[in-house]
Scaffold this motif. Structure first.
Motif, PDB file in Angstrom:
ATOM      1  N   ILE A   1      -0.114  11.505  -0.250  1.00 28.60           N
ATOM      2  CA  ILE A   1       0.730  10.538  -0.698  1.00 28.60           C
ATOM      3  C   ILE A   1       0.148   9.837   0.494  1.00 28.60           C
ATOM      4  O   ILE A   1      -0.494   8.943   0.824  1.00 28.60           O
TER       5      ILE A   1
ATOM      6  N   THR B   1      -0.178   0.633   8.401  1.00 29.81           N
ATOM      7  CA  THR B   1      -0.919   1.138   7.469  1.00 29.81           C
ATOM      8  C   THR B   1      -0.639   2.393   7.846  1.00 29.81           C
ATOM      9  O   THR B   1      -0.337   3.993   7.669  1.00 29.81           O
TER      10      THR B   1
ATOM     11  N   ILE C   1       0.659  -1.113   0.377  1.00 30.84           N
ATOM     12  CA  ILE C   1      -0.219   0.065   0.087  1.00 30.84           C
ATOM     13  C   ILE C   1       0.826   1.685   0.573  1.00 30.84           C
ATOM     14  O   ILE C   1       0.597   2.063  -1.197  1.00 30.84           O
TER      15      ILE C   1
ATOM     16  N   ILE D   1      -3.584   9.291   0.512  1.00 34.92           N
ATOM     17  CA  ILE D   1      -3.902   8.121  -0.277  1.00 34.92           C
ATOM     18  C   ILE D   1      -3.910   7.086   0.922  1.00 34.92           C
ATOM     19  O   ILE D   1      -4.266   6.171   1.187  1.00 34.92           O
ATOM     20  N   ILE D   2      -2.294   6.784   1.260  1.00 35.07           N
ATOM     21  CA  ILE D   2      -2.533   5.740   2.246  1.00 35.07           C
ATOM     22  C   ILE D   2      -3.637   5.913   4.350  1.00 35.07           C
ATOM     23  O   ILE D   2      -4.071   4.806   4.026  1.00 35.07           O
TER      24      ILE D   2
ATOM     25  N   SER E   1       0.821   3.970  -2.828  1.00 32.88           N
ATOM     26  CA  SER E   1       0.930   5.423  -2.315  1.00 32.88           C
ATOM     27  C   SER E   1       2.228   6.247  -3.239  1.00 32.88           C
ATOM     28  O   SER E   1       1.246   7.349  -3.807  1.00 32.88           O
TER      29      SER E   1
END
Length: 210
Positions: free
Chosen positions: A187, A130, A17, A190-191, A21
């Motif tokens: 980024i 994450t 992930i 998104i994560i 990303s």
């Protein structure tokens, strides 16, 4: 053994992930195009908007496309040191791509095996792993991005070629720090969103398997 396998799958999924990303963030050229207007990069750099986009597109393709192996900016001059720096950056992103593919393969196999055994705990663990990155990273980014930016480059690169002289490497004029800040935030966003989706998926499936 089951717990160890869960951690391995979760870690692999988290890496997949995060690396994915980063690639998406870099590929999102429209974010930079927005900054070109928002930050007045054309006026700041002395290049036309068309020229800026042409050279930026080349930099992205150079970093992510393994077939573009030779560095040569379309219209902007560059020094030997500048060329070396961009080659080093490309090498880093090529490693990121390999990590993305390898972790993706491991994750897919692990997910299939886990779901087959009705074990969805990896979703919860991966979500936690994450989400830690955005939480830990966003604090120094917001407090002092310039310090974070400098320390990151000092840690990643073994030379100071990343310190560009605008007179011999004018490409730096079209890459102000705010551009990297915005890409970094994008980024991390998104994560964060994927982490939330993992957590939601875990809770829905956990109820179903109870």
């Amino acid at each position: 053994m089951k717990r160890l396998l869960n951690i391995l799958i979760s870690f692999s999924l988290a890496i997949f992930i995060i690396s994915g990303s980063v690639i998406i963030g870099l590929k999102c050229k429209s974010l930079y195009y927005y900054d070109v207007k928002k930050l007045n990069i054309s006026e700041m750099s002395g290049f036309t908007e068309e020229e800026i986009k042409q050279n930026y597109d080349y930099l992205i393709d150079y970093n992510l496309n393994k077939n573009v192996a030779k560095f040569h900016l379309p219209t902007i001059k560059y020094s030997k040191e500048g060329k070396i720096h961009f080659e080093e950056v490309r090498n880093i992103f090529q490693v990121v791509k390999k990590v993305f593919y390898i972790s993706g393969l491991i994750s897919v196999l692990g997910i299939i095996l886990s779901i087959k055994n009705k074990n969805i705990k990896f979703l919860n663990t991966a979500s936690i792993m994450t989400i830690l990155l955005p939480i830990i990273t966003v604090i120094p980014l917001m407090i002092n991005f310039n310090y974070f930016f400098i320390k990151f480059h000092e840690a990643v690169f073994s030379n100071d070629y990343w310190i560009f002289d605008p007179n011999i490497d004018p490409v730096i004029n079209m890459l102000p720090q705010d551009v990297f800040f915005h890409i970094g935030i994008f980024i991390l966003a998104i994560i964060l969103m994927i982490s939330i989706l993992l957590q939601m998926s875990y809770r829905v499936l956990n109820k179903r398997y109870k």
